[in-house]
Design an enzyme around this catalytic site. Sequence first.
Site, PDB file in Angstrom:
ATOM      1  N   HIS A  30       5.689 -16.531  34.298  1.00 11.31           N
ATOM      2  CA  HIS A  30       6.341 -15.412  35.212  1.00 11.31           C
ATOM      3  C   HIS A  30       6.698 -15.459  36.384  1.00 11.31           C
ATOM      4  O   HIS A  30       5.961 -16.577  37.133  1.00 11.31           O
ATOM      5  CB  HIS A  30       5.226 -14.354  35.165  1.00 11.31           C
ATOM      6  CG  HIS A  30       4.006 -14.717  35.714  1.00 11.31           C
ATOM      7  ND1 HIS A  30       3.091 -15.565  34.880  1.00 11.31           N
ATOM      8  CD2 HIS A  30       3.490 -14.299  37.102  1.00 11.31           C
ATOM      9  CE1 HIS A  30       2.027 -15.593  35.567  1.00 11.31           C
ATOM     10  NE2 HIS A  30       2.212 -14.691  37.028  1.00 11.31           N
ATOM     11  N   HIS A  87       7.167 -13.673  40.168  1.00  9.01           N
ATOM     12  CA  HIS A  87       6.950 -12.597  40.968  1.00  9.01           C
ATOM     13  C   HIS A  87       7.960 -12.265  41.842  1.00  9.01           C
ATOM     14  O   HIS A  87       8.610 -13.301  42.537  1.00  9.01           O
ATOM     15  CB  HIS A  87       5.846 -12.704  42.209  1.00  9.01           C
ATOM     16  CG  HIS A  87       4.432 -13.073  41.331  1.00  9.01           C
ATOM     17  ND1 HIS A  87       3.425 -12.259  41.161  1.00  9.01           N
ATOM     18  CD2 HIS A  87       4.019 -14.171  40.831  1.00  9.01           C
ATOM     19  CE1 HIS A  87       2.425 -12.800  40.764  1.00  9.01           C
ATOM     20  NE2 HIS A  87       2.571 -14.072  40.402  1.00  9.01           N
TER      21      HIS A  87
END
Length: 138
Positions: free
Chosen positions: A101, A103
């Site tokens: 992922h 951010h």
Amino acid sequence: MKKDDCIFCKIANGEIPSETIYEDNMFRTIMDLGPASKGHALILPKQHYRDLCDLDKETAEKVFPLAAKLGNAMKKSLGCPGINVVQNNGKEAGQTVFHFHVHLIPRYEEGPEMVSWAPEKADPEELKLTGAAIRNAL
Ligand code: AMP
Ligand code: ZN
């Protein structure tokens, strides 16, 4: 592939509800439930990749253009002059959810310093050796 016991697989594929700000056939972008600042969002691929080193080429090619699109929307909507793009790989690097992922952390004029380190003085010989070690492993 999806991983059965992965919470981000479930969120990315809509099996667990999330505050979604963007979705296409490859990615879902959600609001982080433990935000570092107002607007902190996470780009999640719908397929499971453990981290950057596990990522497929197509996902890797598409994730930065998506980060830029979302970053521009954050600047426009939230008025944040800056954005940190943070991406942790491995528990030693602070990764806590082992589904790749990215951010996106909006930064405002008032606000704590978040992504920083204390620079050390580089030793030229060590730089050479370390650079060569990485180059030779490519
Ligand atoms: P990292 O430490 O880079 O693995 O980041 C994991 C991030 O996921 C943290 O910022 C958490 O606040 C966030 N997070 C964990 N679970 C959820 C969830 N269910 N929904 C939204 N964000 C989450
Ligand atoms: Zn996953």
